[in-house]
Design a protein around this motif. Structure first.
Motif, short mmCIF file in Angstrom:
data_model
loop_
_atom_site.label_atom_id
_atom_site.label_comp_id
_atom_site.label_asym_id
_atom_site.label_seq_id
_atom_site.Cartn_x
_atom_site.Cartn_y
_atom_site.Cartn_z
N GLY A 19 -3.41 17.61 6.75
CA GLY A 19 -4.51 17.68 5.80
C GLY A 19 -4.03 17.54 4.37
N LEU A 20 -4.96 17.31 3.46
CA LEU A 20 -4.61 17.14 2.06
C LEU A 20 -4.02 18.41 1.46
N ALA A 21 -4.59 19.55 1.84
CA ALA A 21 -4.06 20.83 1.35
C ALA A 21 -2.94 21.31 2.26
N TRP A 22 -1.84 21.74 1.66
CA TRP A 22 -0.70 22.17 2.46
C TRP A 22 -0.97 23.50 3.13
N ASP A 23 -0.68 23.57 4.43
CA ASP A 23 -0.84 24.79 5.20
C ASP A 23 0.56 25.32 5.54
N ASP B 229 5.10 11.97 0.67
CA ASP B 229 4.81 13.30 1.21
C ASP B 229 6.11 14.11 1.25
N ASN B 230 6.45 14.71 0.14
CA ASN B 230 7.71 15.46 0.05
C ASN B 230 7.75 16.66 0.98
N LYS B 231 6.60 17.29 1.20
CA LYS B 231 6.56 18.46 2.07
C LYS B 231 6.96 18.10 3.50
N SER C 8 13.70 16.66 7.51
CA SER C 8 15.14 16.74 7.22
C SER C 8 15.73 18.06 7.69
N LYS C 9 15.02 19.15 7.45
CA LYS C 9 15.51 20.46 7.86
C LYS C 9 15.46 20.65 9.37
N SER C 10 14.67 19.82 10.05
CA SER C 10 14.53 19.93 11.50
C SER C 10 15.50 19.03 12.25
N PHE D 102 0.81 -1.21 0.00
CA PHE D 102 0.00 0.00 0.00
C PHE D 102 0.84 1.27 0.00
N LYS D 103 1.90 1.30 0.79
CA LYS D 103 2.70 2.52 0.84
C LYS D 103 4.05 2.22 1.46
N ILE D 104 4.99 3.14 1.23
CA ILE D 104 6.30 3.07 1.85
C ILE D 104 6.35 4.09 2.98
N ILE D 105 6.77 3.64 4.15
CA ILE D 105 6.82 4.50 5.33
C ILE D 105 8.27 4.80 5.67
N LYS D 106 8.55 6.07 5.90
CA LYS D 106 9.87 6.50 6.36
C LYS D 106 9.83 6.65 7.88
N TYR D 107 10.84 6.10 8.53
CA TYR D 107 10.95 6.19 9.99
C TYR D 107 12.08 7.17 10.32
N TRP D 108 11.70 8.24 11.00
CA TRP D 108 12.63 9.32 11.31
C TRP D 108 13.05 9.26 12.78
N LYS D 109 14.33 9.51 13.01
CA LYS D 109 14.88 9.57 14.35
C LYS D 109 15.62 10.90 14.51
N ARG D 110 15.44 11.52 15.67
CA ARG D 110 16.11 12.79 15.91
C ARG D 110 17.62 12.58 16.07
N ARG D 111 18.38 13.49 15.50
CA ARG D 111 19.83 13.40 15.61
C ARG D 111 20.27 13.38 17.07
#
Length: 345
Positions: free
Chosen positions: A247-251, A280-282, A288-290, A149-158
Motif C-alpha cells: 500500500g501507499l502508506a507504510w505498515d 521504494d526504499n522501504k 537486502s536485509k532478508s 516509466f520506472k526502474i525495476i530491481k530484480y532480486w534473487k535469493r542468496r
C-alpha cells in the motif's frame, strides 16, 4: 524511426514459419529446434485467436525472425499482457548467430519496426524493458517512441540461504490469490501507478487472478485488510518473476511479514525473482536485509499506438485522456523527458 524505411535487401524479417525449422537444421543449430517448434505452435494458436478475438482472448506469443543470407541470426517475441490483448510486451532480441553486415543495434531497430508497423497484432499499446546499462538498446527503443516509466530491481535469493519453515505471527496471515483478494491487491497496484502508465498496460484484477501460481498471494492483517502481496509480473524477464506490491502508506508489520513470506520459498530447480521499483526504499531495504541480492536493474518503457480517427486524424490514448479532462486543446510539441537513468555505482 519511420515506418516507411525499407529493410536492407539481404535482411529478411518475417513471422516464424515452418520452413525456418529446416533452416535451423541446415545451420547446425539443433538446440533451438525445440524452442522454435514450441513458438511455432504458439504462433498458430495466436493466428487462430486473432481471427476469433470476439470469441476467445489472445494469449499466445507471436515470434519474428531475422534472416540474413538464409541464416537465422535473431528472433523476437511479442506477448499479450492482459486478457483483452490491449497491451503486448516485446522481448529483447534473442541472438542465435552473428550477422555479417549488421550490428545488433541495427537488428533491434528493424525487428521493432516490423512489430510496430508491419505486423497484424491488433493492440493499442506495447511495453518493453531493457537493462539500465544497455545504452545502445535504450537509445533505439526511445527512438521508436517508447517512454520510460520506472526502474525495476530484480532480486534473487542468496544461494547459500537455507530454507526454514516459520509459522506466521498472529497479527497477519498469508492467503493464496482468489477472486476477492485479487481485486484488493489490484487496487493497491492501481494506486501506486500513474494514470498514463495504467492506461497503457491496462491490467484488470482478473488478469492478476488468471496468472496466479503457487507463489502468488496476499498478506492480510487481522482486520482482513490486504497490506501487501506477490502478484504476476507485468513484463516478466524470467520464468518465475513476481512483483512485490504494498500500500501507499507504510505498515510496520511488513518488516516481519515480508521476510517471513519470501524466505519460505522452497528451493527448487527454478530460480525465483522478486521485482520492486528502485524508488521504494522501504521494500528494497527489507529485501537486502532478508538476504536477497539484486540481479539487475531494468527500465520499463511503454508506447501507445496511434489510432486513425475521422479518416485522417490521429489520436493517442494519452490525448484521449487529456481531452476528457481539459477539453480539446491544441496539441503542443512533446517536451523532452526529464527521466534520467542512474549509472551503475
Amino acid at each position: 524511426m519511420g515506418k516507411d524505411k525499407a529493410l536492407p535487401s539481404d535482411l529478411i524479417i518475417e513471422p516464424l514459419k515452418l520452413r525456418h525449422l529446416s533452416m535451423l537444421k541446415e545451420c547446425n543449430k539443433p538446440k533451438y529446434l525445440g524452442i522454435f517448434q514450441i513458438l511455432l505452435c504458439k504462433k498458430w494458436f495466436s493466428s487462430l485467436e486473432s481471427n476469433l478475438t470476439n470469441i476467445i482472448p489472445t494469449r499466445n506469443s507471436t515470434c519474428f525472425v531475422a534472416i540474413e543470407r538464409n541464416n537465422i541470426i535473431a528472433y523476437i517475441l511479442a506477448t499479450p499482457i492482459n486478457k483483452r490483448g490491449s497491451c503486448w510486451s516485446i522481448s529483447e532480441p534473442y541472438f542465435i548467430g552473428e550477422s555479417i553486415s549488421y550490428s545488433r543495434y541495427n537488428l533491434l531497430e528493424n525487428l521493432l519496426r516490423k512489430i510496430l508497423y508491419e505486423s497484424n497484432i491488433n493492440t493499442q499499446s506495447f511495453l518493453i524493458s531493457v537493462n539500465t546499462n544497455d545504452n545502445q538498446n535504450l537509445s533505439i527503443i526511445r527512438q521508436s517512441g517508447f517512454q520510460p516509466f520506472k526502474i525495476i530491481k530484480y532480486w534473487k535469493r542468496r544461494d547459500d540461504l537455507k530454507y526454514i519453515k516459520n509459522e506466521y505471527k498472529q497479527n497477519f496471515i498469508w492467503e493464496r490469490l482468489n477472486e476477492e483478494n485479487s481485486q484488493l491487491i489490484w487496487r493497491l497496484e492501481q494506486a501506486r501507478e500513474s494514470i498514463n502508465f495504467r492506461s497503457i498496460f491496462d491490467r484488470q484484477w482478473h488478469d492478476i487472478y488468471e496468472k496466479r501460481n503457487i507463489l502468488t498471494g496476499v498478506i492480510k492483517c487481522q482486520k482482513n485488510n490486504v497490506i501487501a502481496g506477490l502478484i504476476p509480473s507485468i513484463c516478466p524477464q524470467y520464468d518465475s518473476s513476481l512483483e512485490l506490491i504494498r500500500g501507499l502508506a507504510w505498515d510496520e508489520r511488513l518488516n516481519q511479514s515480508i521476510p517471513q513470506r519470501i524466505n519460505n520459498f522452497k528451493l527448487t530447480k527454478n530460480n525465483y525473482y522478486i521485482e520492486t521499483t528502485s524508488e521504494d526504499n522501504k521494500l528494497n531495504e527489507i529485501m537486502s536485509k532478508s538476504n536477497w541480492v539484486t540481479k539487475e536493474e531494468r527500465v520499463l518503457l511503454g508506447r501507445s499506438i496511434w489510432k486513425r480517427q475521422n479518416g485522417y486524424k490521429f489520436k493517442s490514448i494519452e490525448t484521449e485522456l487529456l481531452t476528457n479532462l481539459v477539453g480539446n486543446l491544441q496539441q503542443q510539441p512533446e517536451l523532452p523527458s526529464t527521466f534520467q537513468i542512474k549509472n551503475n555505482r
